[in-house]
Design an enzyme around this catalytic site. Sequence first.
Site, PDB file in Angstrom:
ATOM      1  N   GLY A 122     -17.419  10.950  -0.075  1.00  0.00           N
ATOM      2  CA  GLY A 122     -16.869   9.659  -0.487  1.00  0.00           C
ATOM      3  C   GLY A 122     -16.756   8.616   0.597  1.00  0.00           C
ATOM      4  N   THR A 123     -17.805   8.446   1.346  1.00  0.00           N
ATOM      5  CA  THR A 123     -17.799   7.334   2.308  1.00  0.00           C
ATOM      6  C   THR A 123     -19.139   6.626   2.268  1.00  0.00           C
ATOM      7  OG1 THR A 123     -17.731   6.712   4.657  1.00  0.00           O
ATOM      8  CG2 THR A 123     -18.265   9.009   4.170  1.00  0.00           C
ATOM      9  N   SER A 124     -19.087   5.294   2.434  1.00  0.00           N
ATOM     10  CA  SER A 124     -20.317   4.501   2.382  1.00  0.00           C
ATOM     11  C   SER A 124     -21.068   4.577   3.708  1.00  0.00           C
ATOM     12  CB  SER A 124     -19.973   3.050   2.058  1.00  0.00           C
ATOM     13  OG  SER A 124     -19.035   2.571   3.002  1.00  0.00           O
TER      14      SER A 124
ATOM     15  N   ARG B 183       0.844  -1.212   0.000  1.00  0.00           N
ATOM     16  CA  ARG B 183       0.000   0.000   0.000  1.00  0.00           C
ATOM     17  C   ARG B 183       0.877   1.260   0.000  1.00  0.00           C
ATOM     18  NH1 ARG B 183      -2.338  -3.401  -0.886  1.00  0.00           N
ATOM     19  NH2 ARG B 183      -2.073  -2.301  -2.838  1.00  0.00           N
TER      20      ARG B 183
ATOM     21  N   HIS C  54      -8.405   6.610  11.206  1.00  0.00           N
ATOM     22  CA  HIS C  54      -8.019   5.200  11.079  1.00  0.00           C
ATOM     23  C   HIS C  54      -6.517   4.997  10.906  1.00  0.00           C
ATOM     24  CE1 HIS C  54     -12.420   4.181   9.727  1.00  0.00           C
ATOM     25  NE2 HIS C  54     -12.309   4.436  11.004  1.00  0.00           N
TER      26      HIS C  54
ATOM     27  N   GLN D  94     -11.149   9.241   7.210  1.00  0.00           N
ATOM     28  CA  GLN D  94     -11.013   7.808   7.504  1.00  0.00           C
ATOM     29  C   GLN D  94      -9.865   7.217   6.691  1.00  0.00           C
ATOM     30  OE1 GLN D  94     -15.007   5.639   7.550  1.00  0.00           O
ATOM     31  NE2 GLN D  94     -15.583   7.619   6.732  1.00  0.00           N
ATOM     32  N   ASN D  95      -9.319   8.015   5.778  1.00  0.00           N
ATOM     33  CA  ASN D  95      -8.290   7.487   4.893  1.00  0.00           C
ATOM     34  C   ASN D  95      -6.934   7.424   5.584  1.00  0.00           C
ATOM     35  OD1 ASN D  95     -10.324   7.490   3.062  1.00  0.00           O
ATOM     36  ND2 ASN D  95      -9.653   9.321   1.974  1.00  0.00           N
ATOM     37  N   VAL D  96      -6.159   6.415   5.213  1.00  0.00           N
ATOM     38  CA  VAL D  96      -4.817   6.288   5.781  1.00  0.00           C
ATOM     39  C   VAL D  96      -3.770   6.857   4.823  1.00  0.00           C
ATOM     40  CG1 VAL D  96      -5.471   4.327   7.219  1.00  0.00           C
ATOM     41  CG2 VAL D  96      -4.531   3.899   4.942  1.00  0.00           C
ATOM     42  N   ASP D  97      -4.195   7.309   3.662  1.00  0.00           N
ATOM     43  CA  ASP D  97      -3.239   7.931   2.731  1.00  0.00           C
ATOM     44  C   ASP D  97      -2.883   9.338   3.215  1.00  0.00           C
ATOM     45  OD1 ASP D  97      -4.998   9.997   1.567  1.00  0.00           O
ATOM     46  OD2 ASP D  97      -6.011   8.379   0.495  1.00  0.00           O
TER      47      ASP D  97
END
Length: 228
Positions: A172-174, A56, A104, A86-89
């Site tokens: 952009g989140t479900s 990743r 996260h 919530q993104n780890v990027d």
Amino acid sequence: MKKLVVSTGAGISKESGVSTFRDADGLWENYPVMDVASASGFRRNPALVHKFYNERRKQLLTVEPNAAHRGLVELEKYFDTYVITQNVDDLHERAGSKNILHLHGELMKIRSMRDERRVYTLTPPDIETSIDTRDKYGDRVRPHIVFFEEAVPNIGPAIKLAEQADIFVVIGTSLVVYPAASLMNYVRRGVPVYYIDPNPSPVPSYVTVIAEPATKGVAHLIDILTKD
Ligand code: APR
């Protein structure tokens, strides 16, 4: 200045070439999510989890922030802007957002398995770790990622931001992973809430849904928020 709080998920990075999580039957880049992103998966097969996050990180070095990440930076001119992701990027960082809270964890960081306060940032090209990697105290390390089955340490500050928001935006989140999905519930009554997602999940009727991909949707949002 009004306080703008933006909560982002995997969808904002999709147009940069980072895949989302729930597009392909619970597989994340061909791995079962619970094998590579859960505390029990890490205990069962730590070597696989190290390998997965090495991949990743390598992938992250090949992608760039997109117009949606940059659009949120643009909004800092008009609003006191906070991004909860919530993104780890690290695409919000690379776009230049000032206030970013990662719910996260962060892909480019690792931490000691003995003392979770010891967090280290990896610098390319040294971005690979393994079960044999040790920190300077001789302790093993793990990805600085909040695995499934683990607590979310930054949820307290995130809730506080949601409570203080004058405008709240979700991109952009479900909205299926808690507690992140519940942030919207802390927004004060009467505060405008926008949700940008080309395939939006069901939301309460007070939410203005912008059913567009993030790049287009953020451009649209900037028009709406800066027109008066
Ligand atoms: N622009 C905006 N949104 C998009 C785009 C796009 N171009 N393409 C897809 N989406 C939307 C999808 O419609 C979906 O609603 O992005 C959302 C992605 O949802 P998930 O894959 O479930 O991602 P996310 O909500 O961030 O997942 C939450 O789950 O596995 C965990 O910890 C991981 O942080 C992650 C959490």
